[in-house]
Write a protein that holds these residues in place. Structure first.
Motif, mmCIF file in Angstrom:
data_model
loop_
_atom_site.group_PDB
_atom_site.id
_atom_site.type_symbol
_atom_site.label_atom_id
_atom_site.label_comp_id
_atom_site.label_asym_id
_atom_site.label_seq_id
_atom_site.Cartn_x
_atom_site.Cartn_y
_atom_site.Cartn_z
ATOM 1 N N GLY A 109 0.852 -1.191 0.000
ATOM 2 C CA GLY A 109 0.000 0.000 0.000
ATOM 3 C C GLY A 109 0.881 1.232 0.000
ATOM 4 O O GLY A 109 2.041 1.187 0.427
ATOM 5 N N MET A 110 0.318 2.345 -0.468
ATOM 6 C CA MET A 110 1.121 3.562 -0.608
ATOM 7 C C MET A 110 1.644 4.079 0.739
ATOM 8 O O MET A 110 2.724 4.652 0.817
ATOM 9 N N SER A 111 0.879 3.850 1.813
ATOM 10 C CA SER A 111 1.341 4.391 3.100
ATOM 11 C C SER A 111 2.582 3.669 3.605
ATOM 12 O O SER A 111 3.271 4.159 4.501
ATOM 13 N N SER A 112 2.887 2.482 3.034
ATOM 14 C CA SER A 112 4.074 1.751 3.509
ATOM 15 C C SER A 112 5.356 2.543 3.227
ATOM 16 O O SER A 112 6.359 2.386 3.937
ATOM 17 N N ILE A 113 5.322 3.416 2.219
ATOM 18 C CA ILE A 113 6.516 4.222 1.911
ATOM 19 C C ILE A 113 6.770 5.184 3.079
ATOM 20 O O ILE A 113 7.896 5.343 3.552
ATOM 21 N N ALA A 114 5.676 5.793 3.550
ATOM 22 C CA ALA A 114 5.800 6.738 4.669
ATOM 23 C C ALA A 114 6.217 6.002 5.952
ATOM 24 O O ALA A 114 7.051 6.507 6.719
ATOM 25 N N LYS A 115 5.660 4.817 6.153
ATOM 26 C CA LYS A 115 6.033 4.060 7.368
ATOM 27 C C LYS A 115 7.518 3.719 7.334
ATOM 28 O O LYS A 115 8.210 3.800 8.345
ATOM 29 N N HIS A 116 8.000 3.371 6.164
ATOM 30 C CA HIS A 116 9.422 3.057 6.000
ATOM 31 C C HIS A 116 10.277 4.288 6.336
ATOM 32 O O HIS A 116 11.258 4.202 7.085
ATOM 33 N N LEU A 117 9.866 5.446 5.823
ATOM 34 C CA LEU A 117 10.646 6.670 6.048
ATOM 35 C C LEU A 117 10.595 7.137 7.502
ATOM 36 O O LEU A 117 11.534 7.756 8.001
ATOM 37 N N ALA A 118 9.487 6.846 8.168
ATOM 38 C CA ALA A 118 9.309 7.351 9.537
ATOM 39 C C ALA A 118 10.150 6.587 10.563
ATOM 40 O O ALA A 118 10.338 7.062 11.687
#
Ligand SMILES: Cc1cc2nc3c(=O)[nH]c(=O)nc-3n(C[C@H](O)[C@H](O)[C@H](O)COP(=O)(O)OP(=O)(O)OC[C@H]3O[C@@H](n4cnc5c(N)ncnc54)[C@H](O)[C@@H]3O)c2cc1C
Length: 335
Positions: A109-118
């Motif tokens: 899912g697209m939010s996984s990119i943000a979770k990775h960065l966070a």
């Protein structure tokens, strides 16, 4: 309420631009605090996990045209966070449009990119900033609970109208010319229906339909995309900006029924559960000509996000990277 000397930089917004800026600043030695009002990180890189299915309901995919961004995307691919999804999609008339350009998406899912960065950043979600004001040559940021945080510099990454509204809560003398330029930046709204189906959809591989019109602009099958593992298809339907504007106040059941009726030829199975998400700000209709906007006095303030330099996910990423670099040039930023 207490005031914490929280950080060298407070970043408002844990969307892609805010997280990339924060990561860059932190790796250069700055203390960074990221505050976001959302339940999770990602902003418009949004993935909703419903009872059965998983839906990307904000950004659907992204390009990587810029060499600097392409390197980031390659690293995310190597980390298993991002995958190449498609080089084209089916059009409304049933033909397939392949333009050869790779569109990427988050593996889960697209939010996984943000979770990775966070990971490794001090990010506080469910934390709505309600006031920003200067304190000496720095900033005082107040959140909904009344708690305050102070910093040397402030990075604002919400959609521009929200950033401007936040600035009016304090005393910051934003130059009239800057306020005028930013005041012209408007966004298209987008109504999004999330429909869990009883069986498969008729949306062809790789799972996206480009309508680029009204009342529906886009449809995606999140099962076919690889994001939803539910037995039936989890379909995202985006309304076009005209329909979204005209029906912004229309009750959920009427909007959902109207969009499902248009989508019906591609559904193939009965909807068993639906939700409506109203995106007030989806895509900027015009952008500021530079990748970020720096105001140095009386306290360092930077604006960034997808309205700066270029729109969409890639534009937001490049803006975040530029904002991080611009903040590092401010003398005395890092304690
Ligand atoms: C429906 C839709 C479809 C899209 N489709 C695509 C697509 O297919 N491809 C593409 O490239 N782009 C697409 N986009 C655009 C893309 O999602 C954005 O350009 C990008 O994600 C913007 O990132 P950002 O960091 O600039 O802003 P955001 O992701 O909006 O981040 C800003 C953050 O600020 C937070 N915030 C706001 N106010 C406050 C406050 N007071 N206190 C604390 N936090 C606050 C918000 O919660 C948010 O998380 C789409 C967007 C939408 C909505």
């Amino acid at each position: 309420m207490s005031t914490e000397l929280a950080a060298d930089v407070i970043v408002i917004g844990a969307g892609l631009s805010g997280l990339l800026a924060a990561a860059g600043l932190q790796s250069a030695g700055a203390r960074v605090l990221v505050l976001d009002k959302g339940r999770g990180v990602g902003g418009r890189l949004a993935t909703r996990r419903a009872d059965a299915g998983v839906f990307d309901h904000g950004a659907q995919f992204f390009t990587a045209r810029d060499p600097q961004f392409r390197l980031r995307v390659q690293a995310w691919q190597a980390a298993g966070t991002v995958k190449a999804w498609a080089t084209g999609f089916t059009l409304a008339d049933g033909s397939f449009k392949r333009d050869g350009e790779t569109r990427f998406c988050g593996v889960t899912g697209m939010s996984s990119i943000a979770k990775h960065l966070a990971q490794g950043l001090d990010v506080r979600v469910n934390t709505k900033v309600v006031r920003v004001e200067t304190e000496g040559r720095g900033w005082l940021v107040t959140i909904e609970s009344g708690e305050c945080f102070s910093s040397r510099a402030l990075l604002l990454t919400p959609p521009v109208p929200q950033s401007l509204e936040l600035l009016t809560t304090g005393d910051f003398p934003l130059p009239e010319r800057v306020r005028g330029e930013l005041g012209k930046i408007e966004y298209a709204p987008c109504l999004a229906v999330l429909a869990q189906l009883s069986g498969s959809s008729l949306i062809p591989e790789p799972g996206g339909l480009w309508f680029d019109g009204e009342p529906v602009s886009w449809m995606a099958d999140n099962q076919c995309k690889g994001v939803s593992a539910a037995a039936g298809a989890a379909v995202t339907i985006h309304a076009g900006p005209q329909f979204s504007r005209a029906h912004w106040e229309t009750p959920e059941c009427a909007v959902t029924a109207a969009l499902l009726a248009v989508a019906a030829p591609w559904l193939g199975s009965a909807p068993v559960q639906t939700q409506l998400h109203r995106w007030r700000y989806s895509l900027p209709l015009r952008t500021y000509p530079e990748r970020c906007l720096v105001v140095r006095e009386p306290a360092p303030l930077v604006f960034a996000g997808d309205a700066f330099g270029g729109s969409r996910v890639e534009g937001a990423a490049l803006s975040g990277l530029a904002a991080g670099a611009a903040l590092l040039e401010i003398p005395g930023l890092i304690a």
